[in-house]
Scaffold this active site. Sequence first.
Site, short mmCIF file in Angstrom:
data_model
loop_
_atom_site.label_atom_id
_atom_site.label_comp_id
_atom_site.label_asym_id
_atom_site.label_seq_id
_atom_site.Cartn_x
_atom_site.Cartn_y
_atom_site.Cartn_z
N ALA A 106 1.47 30.30 31.29
CA ALA A 106 2.68 30.63 32.07
C ALA A 106 2.40 31.86 32.93
N GLY A 107 1.36 31.75 33.77
CA GLY A 107 1.10 32.77 34.79
C GLY A 107 1.76 32.31 36.08
N TYR A 108 1.27 32.83 37.21
CA TYR A 108 1.86 32.46 38.51
C TYR A 108 1.76 30.96 38.74
N ASN B 144 2.30 28.54 26.31
CA ASN B 144 1.84 29.89 26.62
C ASN B 144 1.67 30.69 25.35
N GLU C 145 -6.30 49.96 43.06
CA GLU C 145 -4.86 50.09 42.78
C GLU C 145 -4.63 50.90 41.51
N ALA D 228 -2.74 36.01 43.22
CA ALA D 228 -1.44 35.46 42.84
C ALA D 228 -0.88 34.64 44.00
N GLN D 229 -1.11 35.15 45.21
CA GLN D 229 -0.59 34.48 46.40
C GLN D 229 -1.06 33.02 46.46
N VAL E 225 -3.75 28.14 23.31
CA VAL E 225 -4.65 27.01 23.53
C VAL E 225 -6.04 27.38 23.00
P1 FAD Z 1 -2.46 34.61 35.11
O1 FAD Z 1 -1.46 35.24 35.98
O2 FAD Z 1 -3.58 35.36 34.59
O3 FAD Z 1 -1.71 33.81 33.97
C1 FAD Z 1 -2.38 33.14 32.93
C2 FAD Z 1 -1.40 32.87 31.80
O4 FAD Z 1 -2.05 32.11 30.78
C3 FAD Z 1 -0.87 34.14 31.13
O5 FAD Z 1 0.50 34.06 30.94
C4 FAD Z 1 -1.61 34.17 29.80
O6 FAD Z 1 -0.87 34.82 28.78
C5 FAD Z 1 -1.77 32.67 29.51
N1 FAD Z 1 -2.89 32.36 28.62
C6 FAD Z 1 -4.15 32.84 28.71
N2 FAD Z 1 -4.91 32.31 27.73
C7 FAD Z 1 -4.10 31.49 27.02
C8 FAD Z 1 -4.32 30.65 25.88
N3 FAD Z 1 -5.51 30.55 25.28
N4 FAD Z 1 -3.27 29.94 25.40
C9 FAD Z 1 -2.04 30.03 25.99
N5 FAD Z 1 -1.79 30.80 27.07
C10 FAD Z 1 -2.81 31.52 27.57
N6 FAD Z 1 -3.09 39.01 43.51
C11 FAD Z 1 -2.29 39.05 44.62
O7 FAD Z 1 -2.14 38.03 45.30
N7 FAD Z 1 -1.66 40.19 45.00
C12 FAD Z 1 -1.74 41.34 44.28
O8 FAD Z 1 -1.15 42.36 44.65
C13 FAD Z 1 -2.54 41.34 43.10
N8 FAD Z 1 -2.61 42.44 42.34
C14 FAD Z 1 -3.32 42.40 41.15
C15 FAD Z 1 -3.33 43.54 40.35
C16 FAD Z 1 -4.05 43.53 39.16
C17 FAD Z 1 -4.04 44.75 38.29
C18 FAD Z 1 -4.75 42.36 38.77
C19 FAD Z 1 -5.51 42.34 37.45
C20 FAD Z 1 -4.76 41.23 39.57
C21 FAD Z 1 -4.03 41.24 40.76
N9 FAD Z 1 -3.98 40.12 41.60
C22 FAD Z 1 -3.21 40.13 42.73
C23 FAD Z 1 -4.67 38.88 41.21
C24 FAD Z 1 -3.64 37.97 40.49
O9 FAD Z 1 -2.94 38.69 39.50
C25 FAD Z 1 -4.30 36.76 39.84
O10 FAD Z 1 -5.04 36.09 40.84
C26 FAD Z 1 -3.22 35.85 39.27
O11 FAD Z 1 -2.62 36.48 38.16
C27 FAD Z 1 -3.76 34.49 38.86
O12 FAD Z 1 -2.68 33.72 38.41
P2 FAD Z 1 -2.88 32.61 37.29
O13 FAD Z 1 -1.58 31.89 37.18
O14 FAD Z 1 -4.10 31.83 37.56
O15 FAD Z 1 -3.19 33.39 35.94
P1 NAD Z 2 -13.52 42.12 42.28
O1 NAD Z 2 -14.58 41.19 41.84
O2 NAD Z 2 -12.81 41.86 43.54
O3 NAD Z 2 -14.11 43.61 42.37
C1 NAD Z 2 -15.03 44.11 41.43
C2 NAD Z 2 -15.82 45.26 42.03
O4 NAD Z 2 -16.69 45.79 41.04
C3 NAD Z 2 -16.71 44.82 43.19
O5 NAD Z 2 -16.46 45.66 44.31
C4 NAD Z 2 -18.13 44.96 42.66
O6 NAD Z 2 -19.06 45.35 43.65
C5 NAD Z 2 -17.96 46.05 41.61
N1 NAD Z 2 -18.97 46.00 40.56
C6 NAD Z 2 -19.45 44.89 39.92
N2 NAD Z 2 -20.41 45.24 39.02
C7 NAD Z 2 -20.52 46.59 39.07
C8 NAD Z 2 -21.32 47.54 38.38
N3 NAD Z 2 -22.20 47.18 37.44
N4 NAD Z 2 -21.18 48.85 38.69
C9 NAD Z 2 -20.28 49.27 39.63
N5 NAD Z 2 -19.50 48.39 40.34
C10 NAD Z 2 -19.60 47.08 40.05
O7 NAD Z 2 -12.48 42.20 41.01
P2 NAD Z 2 -10.98 42.73 40.99
O8 NAD Z 2 -10.84 44.00 41.74
O9 NAD Z 2 -10.59 42.71 39.56
O10 NAD Z 2 -10.15 41.60 41.77
C11 NAD Z 2 -10.09 40.27 41.25
C12 NAD Z 2 -9.28 39.38 42.19
O11 NAD Z 2 -7.91 39.81 42.19
C13 NAD Z 2 -9.77 39.46 43.64
O12 NAD Z 2 -9.66 38.21 44.23
C14 NAD Z 2 -8.78 40.41 44.28
O13 NAD Z 2 -8.62 40.16 45.67
C15 NAD Z 2 -7.51 40.12 43.50
N6 NAD Z 2 -6.63 41.31 43.52
C16 NAD Z 2 -5.83 41.46 44.61
C17 NAD Z 2 -5.02 42.58 44.70
C18 NAD Z 2 -4.13 42.73 45.90
O14 NAD Z 2 -4.06 41.82 46.72
N7 NAD Z 2 -3.42 43.83 46.06
C19 NAD Z 2 -5.03 43.54 43.68
C20 NAD Z 2 -5.88 43.35 42.58
C21 NAD Z 2 -6.69 42.22 42.52
#
Ligand code: FAD
Ligand code: NAD
Length: 407
Positions: free
Chosen positions: A13-15, A39, A172, A320-321, A83
């Site tokens: 139950a993610g995005y 979930n 961030e 997430a987008q 799962v």
């Molecule tokens: P998730 O959102 O990870 O959801 C997965 C779900 O599955 C969760 O509810 C989890 O509890 C559940 N789950 C996992 N394992 C199991 C299991 N074994 N059994 C049952 N349930 C389970 N993207 C953007 O577009 N804009 C942003 O600003 C942005 N900011 C981010 C900031 C951070 C700190 C992080 C970490 C990521 C960010 N991202 C952003 C990336 C984005 O969050 C992910 O790409 C997105 O969450 C993926 O969605 P999803 O539905 O695939 O998985």
């Molecule tokens: P990422 O893979 O985008 O970034 C990981 C970073 O760690 C890279 O820059 C890489 O060069 C560095 N790295 C890897 N190995 C290393 C090492 N041994 N030592 C030092 N640096 C090392 O991972 P993320 O930041 O978790 O993002 C994951 C996904 O989520 C991406 O697609 C990102 O665009 C998305 N996201 C988006 C937003 C947003 O849109 N605001 C915010 C958070 C995450």
Amino acid sequence: MQVTKPKVVVLGAGYAGMMTTKRLTEKLQPEEAEITLVNKHNYHYQTTWLHEVAAGTINQNRSRIMISDVIDKNRVNLIHDTVVKINKNDQRIVLENDEIDYDYLVIGLGFEKATFGIPGMDEHAFSIVSVDSSRMIREHIEYQFARYKVEEAENDHLLTIIVGGGGFTGIEFIGELAEKVPQLCKKYDIDRRKVRVINIEAAPTILPGFDQDLVDYARKSLEFRDIEFKTGTMIKECKADAVIVGKEEEEEEEIKAGTIVWTGGVQANSIIGDSGFELTKGKVNVDPDLRAPGYPNIFILGDCAWVMNPETGKPYPPTAQIAIQEADTCANNIEALLYGGQMEQFIFDDKGTVASLGGREGMGVVFGDKKLYGMTAKAMKNVIDDRYLFLLGGAGLVLKKGKFRPF
Ligand code: FAD
Ligand code: NAD
């Protein structure tokens, strides 16, 4: 006579999972399909806010939404379980406490950290992957500040926070730390100059591949708030109280720290690989209609999948987008499979990328090439977050959980 309805099971139950379930309930009548959402928690969370939970700039409850508050329990069978495995050949899902079967499966199990075999990283570093893991970071940092005050020994390193990886998650997160650290210093009566927040990035720049103006803006804004950067510096090992780093041809250096957070990369939930799906760089390359190659009744969405950008031949970054948009295509395609309609190919409508840098700061690019800085970017980030809340739970959810101010 009882007619058996096709069983559609959504895992996670993610995005991706929430929006697919929501769309399916809108498209299908109760008699047309039995919909199940599995979930591991009874709540959905805003993964995109986890860096704020980890720094302690928002409470974890703000990021959580009870699934039953936004998904109609009369339409969807909500299973609160974990799962364990997907048995593709038997069309069965093994859960920790049960087994269920499916006719159509949607996998949205999200991401886990990827540590690339760096010694000690799994054991010693924290990561921002769930509400629980993020809450531990906040509590650990605060514990280290409290410990610093009571221990007699030389222990300045307790006040050093290392963030490994300068991608969007790492940047961030340090943005939130830039706001939180002065508050903690005040609370624990500690000189701010004693606290070090160090971001270590292997590439020559933070946010590699992103627009250079915006990268420069982010770095300056964070340095102004006393964040240190070590770019072009690879973390080679993680110990309980230090990381070993080194530039290519230079000598290795040990940096001691009280808190080490790994934001160096993500991969698909390991259940995907363990269940026999073929992985490419940690995720499944799905077909253009979002199905797993060779499995016409299985869709893989969000951070478990790579979707190719037909223009570049490279996959879109998992966000997430994209997960939210994939849900629409997936729901349409399940309807098409049920009624023999035309399957649609996923087309990504890239609305841009905006990142928060803590407080009133942010930066990003929207509408193709419009660059945003500072409070304007932060306000846009809030609009994006609120839009998702609206899609999921309408105006009520926006009022309950939304962000209305740029700080
Ligand atoms: P998730 O959102 O990870 O959801 C997965 C779900 O599955 C969760 O509810 C989890 O509890 C559940 N789950 C996992 N394992 C199991 C299991 N074994 N059994 C049952 N349930 C389970 N993207 C953007 O577009 N804009 C942003 O600003 C942005 N900011 C981010 C900031 C951070 C700190 C992080 C970490 C990521 C960010 N991202 C952003 C990336 C984005 O969050 C992910 O790409 C997105 O969450 C993926 O969605 P999803 O539905 O695939 O998985
Ligand atoms: P990422 O893979 O985008 O970034 C990981 C970073 O760690 C890279 O820059 C890489 O060069 C560095 N790295 C890897 N190995 C290393 C090492 N041994 N030592 C030092 N640096 C090392 O991972 P993320 O930041 O978790 O993002 C994951 C996904 O989520 C991406 O697609 C990102 O665009 C998305 N996201 C988006 C937003 C947003 O849109 N605001 C915010 C958070 C995450």
